[in-house]
Every structure is written in structure tokens, then in C-alpha cells.
Design a protein around this motif. Sequence first.
Motif, PDB file in Angstrom:
ATOM      1  N   ASP A 275       0.810  -1.224   0.000  1.00 55.58           N
ATOM      2  CA  ASP A 275       0.000   0.000   0.000  1.00 55.58           C
ATOM      3  C   ASP A 275       0.842   1.272   0.000  1.00 55.58           C
ATOM      4  O   ASP A 275       0.303   2.378   0.034  1.00 55.58           O
ATOM      5  CB  ASP A 275      -0.923   0.025   1.227  1.00 55.58           C
ATOM      6  N   GLY A 276       2.172   1.130  -0.049  1.00 57.79           N
ATOM      7  CA  GLY A 276       3.041   2.292   0.126  1.00 57.79           C
ATOM      8  C   GLY A 276       3.423   3.034  -1.134  1.00 57.79           C
ATOM      9  O   GLY A 276       4.226   3.965  -1.079  1.00 57.79           O
ATOM     10  N   GLY A 277       2.909   2.608  -2.278  1.00 56.24           N
ATOM     11  CA  GLY A 277       3.244   3.298  -3.523  1.00 56.24           C
ATOM     12  C   GLY A 277       4.350   2.606  -4.291  1.00 56.24           C
ATOM     13  O   GLY A 277       5.061   1.732  -3.776  1.00 56.24           O
ATOM     14  N   LEU A 278       4.509   3.003  -5.545  1.00 55.97           N
ATOM     15  CA  LEU A 278       5.449   2.343  -6.455  1.00 55.97           C
ATOM     16  C   LEU A 278       6.895   2.439  -5.988  1.00 55.97           C
ATOM     17  O   LEU A 278       7.616   1.447  -5.951  1.00 55.97           O
ATOM     18  CB  LEU A 278       5.307   2.935  -7.854  1.00 55.97           C
ATOM     19  N   GLU A 279       7.329   3.623  -5.627  1.00 56.25           N
ATOM     20  CA  GLU A 279       8.723   3.810  -5.229  1.00 56.25           C
ATOM     21  C   GLU A 279       9.074   2.966  -4.011  1.00 56.25           C
ATOM     22  O   GLU A 279      10.127   2.312  -3.970  1.00 56.25           O
ATOM     23  CB  GLU A 279       8.997   5.290  -4.943  1.00 56.25           C
ATOM     24  N   ALA A 280       8.188   2.956  -3.028  1.00 63.80           N
ATOM     25  CA  ALA A 280       8.441   2.172  -1.820  1.00 63.80           C
ATOM     26  C   ALA A 280       8.458   0.678  -2.123  1.00 63.80           C
ATOM     27  O   ALA A 280       9.285  -0.070  -1.583  1.00 63.80           O
ATOM     28  CB  ALA A 280       7.371   2.482  -0.771  1.00 63.80           C
ATOM     29  N   LEU A 281       7.571   0.242  -3.003  1.00 66.74           N
ATOM     30  CA  LEU A 281       7.506  -1.177  -3.354  1.00 66.74           C
ATOM     31  C   LEU A 281       8.784  -1.627  -4.046  1.00 66.74           C
ATOM     32  O   LEU A 281       9.349  -2.680  -3.722  1.00 66.74           O
ATOM     33  CB  LEU A 281       6.300  -1.438  -4.246  1.00 66.74           C
ATOM     34  N   LEU A 282       9.254  -0.830  -4.987  1.00 66.59           N
ATOM     35  CA  LEU A 282      10.435  -1.218  -5.751  1.00 66.59           C
ATOM     36  C   LEU A 282      11.725  -1.104  -4.944  1.00 66.59           C
ATOM     37  O   LEU A 282      12.739  -1.707  -5.299  1.00 66.59           O
ATOM     38  CB  LEU A 282      10.538  -0.366  -7.018  1.00 66.59           C
ATOM     39  N   SER A 283      11.700  -0.338  -3.861  1.00 68.65           N
ATOM     40  CA  SER A 283      12.899  -0.190  -3.018  1.00 68.65           C
ATOM     41  C   SER A 283      12.905  -1.180  -1.855  1.00 68.65           C
ATOM     42  O   SER A 283      13.855  -1.213  -1.064  1.00 68.65           O
ATOM     43  CB  SER A 283      12.992   1.237  -2.477  1.00 68.65           C
ATOM     44  N   LEU A 284      11.876  -1.980  -1.756  1.00 66.60           N
ATOM     45  CA  LEU A 284      11.764  -2.935  -0.654  1.00 66.60           C
ATOM     46  C   LEU A 284      12.855  -3.994  -0.721  1.00 66.60           C
ATOM     47  O   LEU A 284      13.180  -4.509  -1.798  1.00 66.60           O
ATOM     48  CB  LEU A 284      10.389  -3.608  -0.724  1.00 66.60           C
ATOM     49  N   ASP A 285      13.419  -4.341   0.423  1.00 65.13           N
ATOM     50  CA  ASP A 285      14.409  -5.419   0.504  1.00 65.13           C
ATOM     51  C   ASP A 285      13.656  -6.743   0.576  1.00 65.13           C
ATOM     52  O   ASP A 285      13.378  -7.269   1.658  1.00 65.13           O
ATOM     53  CB  ASP A 285      15.300  -5.232   1.737  1.00 65.13           C
ATOM     54  N   VAL A 286      13.296  -7.266  -0.583  1.00 64.92           N
ATOM     55  CA  VAL A 286      12.493  -8.490  -0.647  1.00 64.92           C
ATOM     56  C   VAL A 286      13.274  -9.682  -0.094  1.00 64.92           C
ATOM     57  O   VAL A 286      12.702 -10.566   0.542  1.00 64.92           O
ATOM     58  CB  VAL A 286      12.048  -8.766  -2.096  1.00 64.92           C
TER      59      VAL A 286
END
Length: 290
Positions: free
Chosen positions: A150-161
Motif C-alpha cells: 500500500d506504500g506506492g510504487l517507489e516504496a515497493l520497488l525499493s523494498l528489501d524483498v
Amino acid sequence: MNAPSANPSPSLDRQSLRPDCGNCFALCCTAFGFTRSADFALDKPSGTPCRNLAPDFSCTIHESLRPRGFRGCTVFDCFGAGQNVSQKLFAGNSWLEYPETKDGMFSAFKVARQLHEMLWYLVEAQERTFDPDSSNCALKLMKMIEQALDGGLEALLSLDVHDLHAQVRSTLMEISDEVRASYFAAGDDHLEPWLTPGADLMGRQLASRRLCGADLRGAYLIAADLRGSDLSGVDLLGADLRDARLEGADLSQALYVTQPQLNSARGNGTTLLPADLMVPAHWGASPDGN
């Protein structure tokens, strides 16, 4: 930090983790690539539409994927990530109508699909554990993933999966140990020593066996014969069930089973499945025709 509520948010259930292709911009047919093989009839680079994709994002050969050489498509499941990215993250604006969103949308889908799969496992883990602390740990991870989605595109792509995956894996393994231990409380040592995580059981004859409580996480069960066997409490996290024979097998209480695993296996109407999973369309009927 405050402890999470006793019940997950309404979005953290398996109904929201089922694919809804009608509300997705065919992200599984575009974002991922595949190589010509027994599962795919042709090569397709990632980030390009499949040649069988229609302008309305439907598949022109959906009813004949297997005979046309696209078995891999019938096995894939996005765990609901497709509609989440399409309708929530990109507000229903398709990459076809807005080509500038394509790279971001496809990248987001690849991450979201992993997160949705983690949620699938965590929902089950949170329900199966007997330990309040383990339940709380699973729930915290579920909340963390929901916030990332739910945090937006930038936050999703920067996540340490990778780090998140490690935390989820550790929790799933702890709960698996706990659940499986209940099958050995009376000193039951019915399992063979070679029934272990990652075991090579390809083509193995395991029919009509009581395998309850076995840890077959990551095991290779390709074309294994499990007909009539009891897999209650068996950890099947990441196990490869391609062409495994499941006719008459009881998987109703098996741990961490997914729809893609079942879709890749062979079974029929006598196979007992977990309540959240469906009988694959290509499975045959039971001997009595049901």
C-alpha cells in the motif's frame, strides 16, 4: 511498538489472494519471459506481450493452452498480485493505454507477486499454529507486507524483498516444526530417513503410505507416485509436484500447498485438497465418474 490486533485486516485473507484476470492488465502474459520448452511452445522476452494476447487483455487460446503447448500458463498463479497492481497501484490505468507506465508496472508486478505468495503462506501459518507468539509473529509479517503493497510504487520497488523473504521463511519453518511435531507426540517413527527437505524423490513409489508429519520442503517429487497416501501435516513448501500422482491422496491437512503445485500435478475427484484450493480443470474424474 503496539501489538497487532487479534484478527488480520480484512484484506489479509486468501480470498483476496486469488487471481482476478478480469481486473488485471495481463501482467503475467507480459512482465515475465519464457523459453521454448515442454511448458511453452515459443520464446518470449520479458516485458513483451505474448503473441496470444488479445487487445482486451484476454488470452485467445485460453481454452486450449495445454494442447497448444502452453502448459506453463495453466500452472502459473499470481496470488492476486495482478489485480492489485493493475487496479490499486496504477488506479486502473493500463500499460497499453499509457505506455510510459509499462516498465514500472511490470517491475511492480514481479515484486508484488512474491509478496502475495508470502501472504498466502502466512495466512495459513497464522491459522495453523498453536503458539500465540508464533501467531503474532506471522501476523506482524502480514501487516508489514500489506503496508509495503500500500506504500506506492517507489516504496515497493525499493523494498528489501530478500530480507523479508528470510524473515517469512524462518517463521514458516518454526510453525511447520510445531505442527509436524504433533504427529510424533506418541513416539511415532513411521517415516523413512530419506524423507527430508530437498530430497530427490523423482519417480519414487510412495503410494498408499502414511507420510504424516514429513518435512518435504523443497523436495523433488516430480512424477512421484503418491496415490492413496496420507499427507496430513506434510510440509510441501516449495516442493516440486510436476506430474506427481495424487489420485486418492489426502492433502487436506498438508502444509503450505499452493494452486500452482496442484496445477502441475496429476489427480482426480478422489484427491482430498485443502479447503482454500480448487481441483485443477485438467484433472480427471474419479473412477465412479464424480
